[in-house]
Design a protein around this motif. Structure first.
Motif: not given
Ligand code: 5GP
Length: 214
Positions: A35, A39, A51, A70, A79, A101
């Motif tokens: 993704s 952040r 990421y 998305e 994200y 998410d």
């Molecule tokens: P973290 O910052 O802890 O890696 O992720 C925070 C949240 O962002 C998690 O709920 C994760 O599933 C969500 N997230 C990570 N990648 C993506 C993405 O590509 N799209 C969306 N919509 N959420 C994401």
């Protein structure tokens, strides 16, 4: 068998990254869609592996070009899943594992109706808080934000096809694997089924005829 996307969602600290990594280490035929996020990388995270770390400007530019399948604002950061990442894995004949998410999962399911949506439930709030604290990468305010998001996310579980309780890591990995096994056997996913059935039916008809001949 036609490859499909597997969307794994869980509250932050729900263990989806660990479950995804373990499953991918054990099972062939899975790819990961990396993704994009705005952040900052956490210690140990690698750009392009965990990421694609983008600035707000870069993210918005790619968003405006329609590159995301998305995208969502999570805990105040952007994200998004690149259409090209998903397609590359599917083109290689692999299922796409996606860790996104609940807002993103809903958008993604609308665009890719053959996606399988799995929600990982924490066994208890105590465990969820414990896991978040163990990370030690969040300050108190960030932790509170994540708990509030978890509260919102638990109200969205009915959008998902499957629920897996992540009480024990090994068991959770196995359960997600079992879901993929079952989904691979869905009639509509089996490649060449019509031809295979037509062959069996034709052959059976010959057999029946030969039995009914005097
Ligand atoms: P973290 O910052 O802890 O890696 O992720 C925070 C949240 O962002 C998690 O709920 C994760 O599933 C969500 N997230 C990570 N990648 C993506 C993405 O590509 N799209 C969306 N919509 N959420 C994401």
């Amino acid at each position: 068998m036609n490859p499909f996307p597997v969307v794994l969602s869980a509250p932050s600290g729900g263990g989806k990254t660990t479950v995804t990594k373990l499953l991918m280490g054990r099972r062939a035929g899975l790819g990961y869609s990396v993704s994009c996020t705005t952040r900052m990388p956490r210690p140990g995270e690698v750009d392009g592996v965990d990421y694609h770390f983008l600035t707000d400007e870069e993210f918005l530019e790619r968003h405006d070009k329609g590159e995301f399948a998305e995208s969502a604002l999570v805990h105040g950061k952007r994200y998004g899943t690149l259409k090209s990442s998903v397609q590359a894995v599917l083109d290689a004949g692999h299922h796409v594992m996606m860790d996104i998410d609940v807002q993103g999962a809903a958008q993604f399911a609308a665009a890719y109706p053959h996606a399988v949506l799995v929600f990982l439930l924490p066994p208890s709030v105590d465990v969820l808080v414990e896991r978040l604290m163990a990370r030690q990468t969040e300050d108190r305010q960030a932790l509170l934000t994540r708990l509030k998001s978890a509260h919102m996310e638990l109200h969205e579980v009915d959008r998902y096809h499957y629920v897996v309780v992540n009480d024990e890591l090994e068991a959770a990995v196995e359960r997600v694997g079992a879901i993929i096994d079952a989904e691979e056997r869905k009639r509509e996913r089996v490649r060449g089924l019509d031809a295979q059935l037509a062959g069996l039916i034709g052959r059976l008809e010959q057999e029946i005829q030969s039995f009914t001949k005097p």
